[in-house]
Motif scaffolding. Sequence first.
Motif, PDB file in Angstrom:
ATOM      1  N   GLU A  63      -5.339  12.075  14.815  1.00  0.00           N
ATOM      2  CA  GLU A  63      -4.626  12.987  15.709  1.00  0.00           C
ATOM      3  C   GLU A  63      -4.500  14.385  15.119  1.00  0.00           C
ATOM      4  OE1 GLU A  63      -1.614   9.747  17.842  1.00  0.00           O
ATOM      5  OE2 GLU A  63      -0.958  10.903  16.100  1.00  0.00           O
ATOM      6  N   ASN A  64      -4.372  14.452  13.809  1.00  0.00           N
ATOM      7  CA  ASN A  64      -4.120  15.744  13.162  1.00  0.00           C
ATOM      8  C   ASN A  64      -5.312  16.275  12.371  1.00  0.00           C
ATOM      9  OD1 ASN A  64      -1.113  16.039  13.774  1.00  0.00           O
ATOM     10  ND2 ASN A  64      -1.199  14.010  12.860  1.00  0.00           N
ATOM     11  N   ARG A  65      -6.456  15.576  12.491  1.00  0.00           N
ATOM     12  CA  ARG A  65      -7.702  16.031  11.877  1.00  0.00           C
ATOM     13  C   ARG A  65      -7.544  16.204  10.359  1.00  0.00           C
ATOM     14  NH1 ARG A  65      -9.850  21.124  11.310  1.00  0.00           N
ATOM     15  NH2 ARG A  65     -12.116  21.220  11.142  1.00  0.00           N
ATOM     16  N   LEU A  66      -7.096  15.142   9.712  1.00  0.00           N
ATOM     17  CA  LEU A  66      -6.881  15.165   8.269  1.00  0.00           C
ATOM     18  C   LEU A  66      -7.963  14.342   7.567  1.00  0.00           C
ATOM     19  CD1 LEU A  66      -3.033  14.431   8.173  1.00  0.00           C
ATOM     20  CD2 LEU A  66      -4.145  16.667   8.101  1.00  0.00           C
ATOM     21  N   PRO A  67      -8.662  14.891   6.585  1.00  0.00           N
ATOM     22  CA  PRO A  67      -9.582  14.085   5.783  1.00  0.00           C
ATOM     23  C   PRO A  67      -8.840  12.893   5.172  1.00  0.00           C
ATOM     24  CG  PRO A  67      -9.881  16.414   5.303  1.00  0.00           C
ATOM     25  CD  PRO A  67      -8.648  16.308   6.155  1.00  0.00           C
ATOM     26  N   VAL A  68      -9.526  11.768   5.060  1.00  0.00           N
ATOM     27  CA  VAL A  68      -8.914  10.538   4.558  1.00  0.00           C
ATOM     28  C   VAL A  68      -9.489  10.206   3.184  1.00  0.00           C
ATOM     29  CG1 VAL A  68      -8.629   8.054   4.928  1.00  0.00           C
ATOM     30  CG2 VAL A  68      -8.526   9.632   6.873  1.00  0.00           C
ATOM     31  N   ILE A  69      -8.598   9.964   2.222  1.00  0.00           N
ATOM     32  CA  ILE A  69      -9.007   9.539   0.883  1.00  0.00           C
ATOM     33  C   ILE A  69      -8.418   8.158   0.636  1.00  0.00           C
ATOM     34  CG2 ILE A  69      -9.045  10.074  -1.575  1.00  0.00           C
ATOM     35  CD1 ILE A  69      -8.488  12.993  -0.866  1.00  0.00           C
ATOM     36  N   SER A  70      -9.274   7.157   0.473  1.00  0.00           N
ATOM     37  CA  SER A  70      -8.835   5.795   0.192  1.00  0.00           C
ATOM     38  C   SER A  70      -8.974   5.519  -1.302  1.00  0.00           C
ATOM     39  CB  SER A  70      -9.671   4.781   0.986  1.00  0.00           C
ATOM     40  OG  SER A  70      -9.537   4.980   2.376  1.00  0.00           O
ATOM     41  N   ALA A 101       0.853  -1.192   0.000  1.00  0.00           N
ATOM     42  CA  ALA A 101       0.000   0.000   0.000  1.00  0.00           C
ATOM     43  C   ALA A 101       0.888   1.240   0.000  1.00  0.00           C
ATOM     44  CB  ALA A 101      -0.928   0.018   1.221  1.00  0.00           C
ATOM     45  N   VAL A 102       0.322   2.354  -0.419  1.00  0.00           N
ATOM     46  CA  VAL A 102       0.991   3.656  -0.371  1.00  0.00           C
ATOM     47  C   VAL A 102       0.201   4.529   0.585  1.00  0.00           C
ATOM     48  CG1 VAL A 102       1.714   5.683  -1.693  1.00  0.00           C
ATOM     49  CG2 VAL A 102       1.740   3.418  -2.769  1.00  0.00           C
ATOM     50  N   SER A 103       0.881   5.189   1.504  1.00  0.00           N
ATOM     51  CA  SER A 103       0.187   6.116   2.404  1.00  0.00           C
ATOM     52  C   SER A 103       1.013   7.383   2.567  1.00  0.00           C
ATOM     53  CB  SER A 103      -0.078   5.470   3.771  1.00  0.00           C
ATOM     54  OG  SER A 103       1.142   5.229   4.451  1.00  0.00           O
ATOM     55  N   GLY A 104       0.338   8.490   2.803  1.00  0.00           N
ATOM     56  CA  GLY A 104       1.052   9.742   3.013  1.00  0.00           C
ATOM     57  C   GLY A 104       0.115  10.932   3.015  1.00  0.00           C
ATOM     58  N   ILE A 105       0.704  12.088   3.259  1.00  0.00           N
ATOM     59  CA  ILE A 105      -0.060  13.334   3.338  1.00  0.00           C
ATOM     60  C   ILE A 105       0.150  14.126   2.063  1.00  0.00           C
ATOM     61  CG2 ILE A 105      -0.351  15.506   4.602  1.00  0.00           C
ATOM     62  CD1 ILE A 105       0.683  14.006   7.095  1.00  0.00           C
ATOM     63  N   GLY A 106      -0.945  14.462   1.396  1.00  0.00           N
ATOM     64  CA  GLY A 106      -0.897  15.247   0.176  1.00  0.00           C
ATOM     65  C   GLY A 106      -1.944  16.337   0.206  1.00  0.00           C
ATOM     66  N   VAL A 107      -1.731  17.363  -0.596  1.00  0.00           N
ATOM     67  CA  VAL A 107      -2.647  18.510  -0.644  1.00  0.00           C
ATOM     68  C   VAL A 107      -3.603  18.323  -1.816  1.00  0.00           C
ATOM     69  CG1 VAL A 107      -2.829  21.016  -0.856  1.00  0.00           C
ATOM     70  CG2 VAL A 107      -0.898  20.004   0.385  1.00  0.00           C
ATOM     71  N   ILE A 128      -3.812  10.182   2.424  1.00  0.00           N
ATOM     72  CA  ILE A 128      -4.152   9.397   1.242  1.00  0.00           C
ATOM     73  C   ILE A 128      -3.618   7.980   1.432  1.00  0.00           C
ATOM     74  CG2 ILE A 128      -3.881   9.189  -1.262  1.00  0.00           C
ATOM     75  CD1 ILE A 128      -3.378  12.259  -1.285  1.00  0.00           C
ATOM     76  N   ILE A 129      -4.486   6.997   1.223  1.00  0.00           N
ATOM     77  CA  ILE A 129      -4.124   5.595   1.346  1.00  0.00           C
ATOM     78  C   ILE A 129      -4.511   4.897   0.045  1.00  0.00           C
ATOM     79  CG2 ILE A 129      -4.495   3.449   2.614  1.00  0.00           C
ATOM     80  CD1 ILE A 129      -5.418   5.241   5.000  1.00  0.00           C
ATOM     81  N   ALA A 130      -3.534   4.316  -0.635  1.00  0.00           N
ATOM     82  CA  ALA A 130      -3.785   3.670  -1.926  1.00  0.00           C
ATOM     83  C   ALA A 130      -3.329   2.215  -1.881  1.00  0.00           C
ATOM     84  CB  ALA A 130      -3.063   4.410  -3.049  1.00  0.00           C
ATOM     85  N   ARG A 134      -1.618   2.934  11.134  1.00  0.00           N
ATOM     86  CA  ARG A 134      -0.778   4.083  11.471  1.00  0.00           C
ATOM     87  C   ARG A 134      -1.246   5.324  10.717  1.00  0.00           C
ATOM     88  NH1 ARG A 134       1.286   7.451  14.768  1.00  0.00           N
ATOM     89  NH2 ARG A 134       3.075   8.601  13.977  1.00  0.00           N
ATOM     90  N   ALA A 135      -1.584   5.164   9.446  1.00  0.00           N
ATOM     91  CA  ALA A 135      -2.059   6.296   8.657  1.00  0.00           C
ATOM     92  C   ALA A 135      -3.351   6.866   9.238  1.00  0.00           C
ATOM     93  CB  ALA A 135      -2.276   5.863   7.209  1.00  0.00           C
ATOM     94  N   LEU A 136      -4.260   6.002   9.653  1.00  0.00           N
ATOM     95  CA  LEU A 136      -5.527   6.472  10.221  1.00  0.00           C
ATOM     96  C   LEU A 136      -5.321   7.119  11.592  1.00  0.00           C
ATOM     97  CD1 LEU A 136      -7.954   3.599   9.157  1.00  0.00           C
ATOM     98  CD2 LEU A 136      -7.620   5.827   8.080  1.00  0.00           C
ATOM     99  N   ASP A 137      -4.338   6.614  12.364  1.00  0.00           N
ATOM    100  CA  ASP A 137      -4.015   7.265  13.639  1.00  0.00           C
ATOM    101  C   ASP A 137      -3.531   8.699  13.399  1.00  0.00           C
ATOM    102  OD1 ASP A 137      -4.685   5.088  15.177  1.00  0.00           O
ATOM    103  OD2 ASP A 137      -2.626   4.358  15.413  1.00  0.00           O
ATOM    104  N   ILE A 138      -2.670   8.866  12.397  1.00  0.00           N
ATOM    105  CA  ILE A 138      -2.158  10.205  12.074  1.00  0.00           C
ATOM    106  C   ILE A 138      -3.299  11.106  11.620  1.00  0.00           C
ATOM    107  CG2 ILE A 138      -0.713  11.486  10.434  1.00  0.00           C
ATOM    108  CD1 ILE A 138       1.270   9.132  10.557  1.00  0.00           C
ATOM    109  N   ALA A 139      -4.216  10.554  10.820  1.00  0.00           N
ATOM    110  CA  ALA A 139      -5.366  11.340  10.356  1.00  0.00           C
ATOM    111  C   ALA A 139      -6.218  11.793  11.528  1.00  0.00           C
ATOM    112  CB  ALA A 139      -6.199  10.511   9.380  1.00  0.00           C
TER     113      ALA A 139
END
Length: 531
Positions: A132-139, A89-95, A103-105, A125-130
């Motif tokens: 904690e930091n209030r980030l919208p999640v795109i799967s 999988a690919v995970s990370g923070i993007g604008v 973003i989780i792919a 881990r990606a969802l925990d970061i989302a």
Amino acid sequence: MTALRTTIDPHSAEFTANKAAMEEKLAELDGEYAKVLASGGEKAVERHRRRGKLLARERVEMLVDRDSPFLELSALAAWGTKFHVGGSAVSGIGVVEGVECMIIAHEPTVKGGTSNPYTTKKIFRALDIARENRLPVISLVESGGADLPTQSEIFIPGGKLFRDLTRLSAAGIPTIALVFGNSTAGGAYVPGMSDHIVMIKERSKVFLAGPPLVKMATGEESDDESLGGADMHARVSGLADYYALDEMDALRIGRRIVARLNWVKKGAAPAPTVEPRFDEEELLGIVPSDLKVPFDPREVIGRVVDGSDFDEFKSLYGSSLVTGWARIHGHPVGILANARGVLFSQEAQKAAQFIQLANASNTPLLFLHNTTGYMVGKEYEQAGIIKHGSMMINAVSNSTVPHLSVLMGASFGAGHYGMCGRAFDPRFLFSWPSARSSVMGAAQLAGVMSIVGRAAAASTGRDFDEDADAMMRAAVEAQIEAESLPTFLSGKLYDDGIIDPRDTRTVLGMALSAIATTPIKGAEGFGVFRM
């Protein structure tokens, strides 16, 4: 302005040797990252392209804003295991449309995008970061569900994925699923539990059981499209919120969904950014290849913080730990950086006070690791190293401002804890290629085992086998050295990625920007400090 000065000579033999050693480590890492970028291999990639599909990273690239950075996380997940490096999988923070998103792919060219134990850990881990930091999640979904041969390691903990998605929604954090292919069995609940769902004509397949399993379970004859195709879900079941004509259309719709979220950051806006006075390239030559040799962390700080401007706190007290205030890309930070490895009582007390001050001013904390742990010995035990070290760990544990950690060199023993290691839940933790982390150094650990063995032999009157002891020490040293490497730790998701030292300022800036999506509030109490 209290700008730092530098004593680094980039032409010295020491600097040149350090730089060469770091460049060698970076070259080795490039080889590991190449395995990740190769996806499922040439044949799998070619087959995927023949179907007219984009690769996972291409989907991410098309989704994020043009020329905007993507902070990939856990890139070496599963390194050193039997599973594909990268965790499938690919995970990370993007604008996306000006909004920082998690973003989780899924990686469909690796065993059909199925999830193995490291895939689930990486997504957790990606969802925990989302959260904690209030980030919208795109799967970006294309997965055959669980990797069946390892289902015993996935099924029970895997339910956390669905719990986390629904809790994000309940917390008002949007979740968006773009379905590019199969999303079967438990994987069908990823779109099912997302707030917004986009499906693609003749591509998306979302069902709890595919036609073969339905046939086995009920005797019913069915096909993919009528059972779980995009057309059916858009017209009949109502699961699909948006109907896309192709992959690019799905990505366009995903961007429009984000644009309509009316998402607003709740943290403070950063001050204007000022570049450091010193060259970030010089970060390659600061850390010695031999971690027993100390280095001045101010040289790192001066190449990371805005304007190389650093207001040091208690500069003459507890000098093995540097503490002070700065900004990174306009975001205020309090910095704790190990100067000479060992933490004494003064350093622990200084750290505890500094952490309290950061919480009083709602300032995030950055921990720069190069520690062999707290000092041991009769003199230091009698002086109270346990209670003072406990005071520092108490302060770290109960601090509520965001923490970021960077492992530059050693991060051993309880010093790893006091400097906010993984177990203390920093918002982000990154490693340099030079980092090492374990319960203690390899030579020390092997030596302790040897001493214990000698004592056991003496207490029972046995002869001590010197040859066997030498073999044991060599084997233990080799094992601990291998298990303390950043690639090993990153493979187990004990960090969020190994970064090029030259990228430290950029990576921390992106992390702090993501943190600023949510309000920062310091702790109002720290429990009992044993004085």
